[in-house]
Design a protein around this motif. Sequence first.
Motif, PDB file in Angstrom:
ATOM      1  N   PRO A 490      13.989  -2.569   6.376  1.00 25.73           N
ATOM      2  CA  PRO A 490      14.205  -3.288   4.993  1.00 25.73           C
ATOM      3  C   PRO A 490      12.925  -3.258   4.321  1.00 25.73           C
ATOM      4  N   ASN A 491      12.939  -3.169   2.930  1.00 21.02           N
ATOM      5  CA  ASN A 491      11.892  -3.055   2.089  1.00 21.02           C
ATOM      6  C   ASN A 491      10.790  -4.191   2.108  1.00 21.02           C
ATOM      7  N   TYR A 493       9.507  -5.407   4.349  1.00 19.39           N
ATOM      8  CA  TYR A 493       8.138  -5.158   5.010  1.00 19.39           C
ATOM      9  C   TYR A 493       6.938  -4.608   4.210  1.00 19.39           C
ATOM     10  N   TRP A 494       7.450  -3.886   3.095  1.00 20.28           N
ATOM     11  CA  TRP A 494       6.297  -3.411   2.314  1.00 20.28           C
ATOM     12  C   TRP A 494       5.774  -4.341   1.257  1.00 20.28           C
ATOM     13  N   THR A 495       6.701  -5.482   1.067  1.00 20.58           N
ATOM     14  CA  THR A 495       6.254  -6.210  -0.140  1.00 20.58           C
ATOM     15  C   THR A 495       6.295  -7.845   0.183  1.00 20.58           C
ATOM     16  N   TRP A 542       5.684   1.734  10.598  1.00 24.47           N
ATOM     17  CA  TRP A 542       5.307   0.625   9.831  1.00 24.47           C
ATOM     18  C   TRP A 542       4.155  -0.248  10.285  1.00 24.47           C
ATOM     19  N   PHE A 659      19.836  -4.127   1.125  1.00 24.82           N
ATOM     20  CA  PHE A 659      19.482  -2.761   0.476  1.00 24.82           C
ATOM     21  C   PHE A 659      20.181  -2.718  -0.792  1.00 24.82           C
TER      22      PHE A 659
END
Length: 659
Positions: A490-491, A493-495, A542, A659
């Motif tokens: 899931p995004n 994790y980056w934001t 990640w 997503f």
Amino acid sequence: MAIRRRELHECRIKLYAAAREEMRNIGEKDRHEVGAALGDRLAEAGACEQRDRAEAAGVLGSREGQRPFEVDVPEFHADEVGPPSQGVEERRGRGGGPVDEHVHPAGDVRHDGIGRRGPGFPGLHGMPPASTIPGSTGKEPMPRSLVIILGDQLDRAGAAFDGFDRSRDRIWMAEVAEESTHVWTHKARIAVFLSAMRHFRDRLAAEGLEVDYTELAAAPQAGESATLAEALAASLRQLGKAGWNPERLVVVEPGEWRVQEMLRAAATAAGIPLEIRTDRHFFSSREDFAEHAAGRKQLRLEYFYRPLREKFGVLMDDGEPAGGQWNFDAENRGAFPKAGPGVLPAPVRFPPDAVTHGVMDLVNARFALHPGSLSEFDWPVTPTEARAALDDFLSHRLPLFGRYQDAIWTGEPWLYHSRLAQALNMKLLDPRDVIAGAERAWREGRVPLEAAEGFIRQVIGWREYVRGVYWHFMPGYLDRNALGADRPLPNLYWTGDTEMNCLRDAVGQTLKHGYAHHIQRLMVTGLFALLFGVEPRRVHEWYLAVYVDAVEWVELPNTLGMSQFADGGVMASKPYCATGAYIDRMSNACKGCRFDPKKATGPDACPFTTLYWDFLARHEKLLARNQRMTMQLKNLSRKAAADVREIRRQADELRGQMF
Ligand code: FAD
Ligand code: SF4
């Protein structure tokens, strides 16, 4: 044979320890001047290693492969929210699970130039050291060497420098873009490696040593080498044109399979023997672990940890474990009281110097789109700073390390943790100093035994153990996916952009500092990925990308094995799965969260709790084979079929929403 090899290894360790002690006594600032004197001692250790290699050439060369071992799943009774606080064996993953088909023939992997006959290399391959050649005096000059120093091998007393002859040999170091881009690396991780490498280069140069060093520029340059292999090939060509051709390449065991294979291929392409030297930084060699694993039905930390403590006399009194027991894990599971941890001792910071500032400018320019920030960058980048970080931890945080090592408190990234993994993994710090410091603190009455033992277990126990697992099971380990998980990451994790308080906090501090402590990694970010069903490889990428202490040998078994159960039970004998109630018990995160950790369905259901029951239902058949999952599956079976259907529907919806 095993005894002989062990003796040799011990001989090496003893001499190395003596050299270390000498170094400690003279103090950091004098080390450059006396490096030559210490060289004698290390050369002695090197000679010992040479004998080891001769042994390897004569005997081990024929040992290709080992028996796979079988693993029993031990009995266990767990409640629904079991995970880490269940005894030392259960807390942080250990052996247990199915048979591993691929066992790496670790016995002869390392001394490419000497212990093993590799393809196409003239000269050193399969050749014993000079002193064992009939007619040799043993005093012939060593082959001219190009010594490769990798970014996680920044140890002046490391094996790379054994027998180094400044009049004949050269040192090679390179910054290449691929090491920061093969996973989408956090800015702080890039900066900490580049800064520490440049400091190490400057230190060597101050000693008058010649270093061939390639710096990355702020923008890609025409003709720039993208990979380590390309950079090495380019340097060899250049050196050759200048009339300097090495007779061998020397490197200490890399921290990653990928890099080891890349160097092998580069050496083969150049037609120069590559000698891969044992990394003395570790207490236990790859062969030691292979010996430990051979014939065992089950791999478990405890069986590995105790002999290491005995062998190195760590926390031992008259042959018995200090305090009469091997571990004090039962006393190391505390959560903070409702009012919180109170005033926490802030760790010592290392403000960036000119070298680090230069690196930070480069990272901000060249890797601008990479995750994370450098605004809080304060990591140690020299051995002196690393030593100060250790002293600070021993004095201020070790006393309560044990009691609160599993606790989480939002907005408090460090708590009583050491923050030493980055310095250790880059070899700025020797684990012997770390362990000796913790033991001394206990013997002098400054910290309780459970704190010292709890901490020492992480370093001489888990750290050594996961390295053993990595090299024993690679390269196949990387592709393991026992649960068949196939979702993208899931995004968030980056934001860090999520309503889930616990995840927002853990990812937020990761992006800010390049750090989260063990329980955040295992029981927040790791747990969510496990329950969500993220493909283990993506989870691994990640973790490798975002932590300043990430090097694959330590990151991969922790991620893929301990947290994702993708190795089917090598690292952890059952999946570390729990509902939001576990996080509620160990932290304050749920208090301010819009979700309710007790609820599995409905608009305020905690996603961890929904996904936990869905996880059990999805993998019920497979998990039923594991006795340690009995209690959790029994709890699932108590749920009404309609409730389980609703949980699964909500879990699917959740996945779709992400997503
Ligand atoms: P502390 O909590 O103060 O522990 C002391 C030291 O013990 C650490 O510095 C470390 O050297 C060692 N240690 C503790 N636990 C482990 C362990 N499970 N395995 C190996 N060494 C351990 N550790 C890394 O060094 N690099 C990684 O990339 C890494 N990735 C991880 C990924 C996941 C999913 C998990 C669950 C754990 C990971 N760990 C990793 C292990 C551990 O979380 C970190 O070592 C620790 O959080 C680093 O912070 P610290 O230095 O403050 O450690
Ligand atoms: Fe995390 Fe659930 Fe607690 Fe919210 S309620 S903080 S999502 S565990």
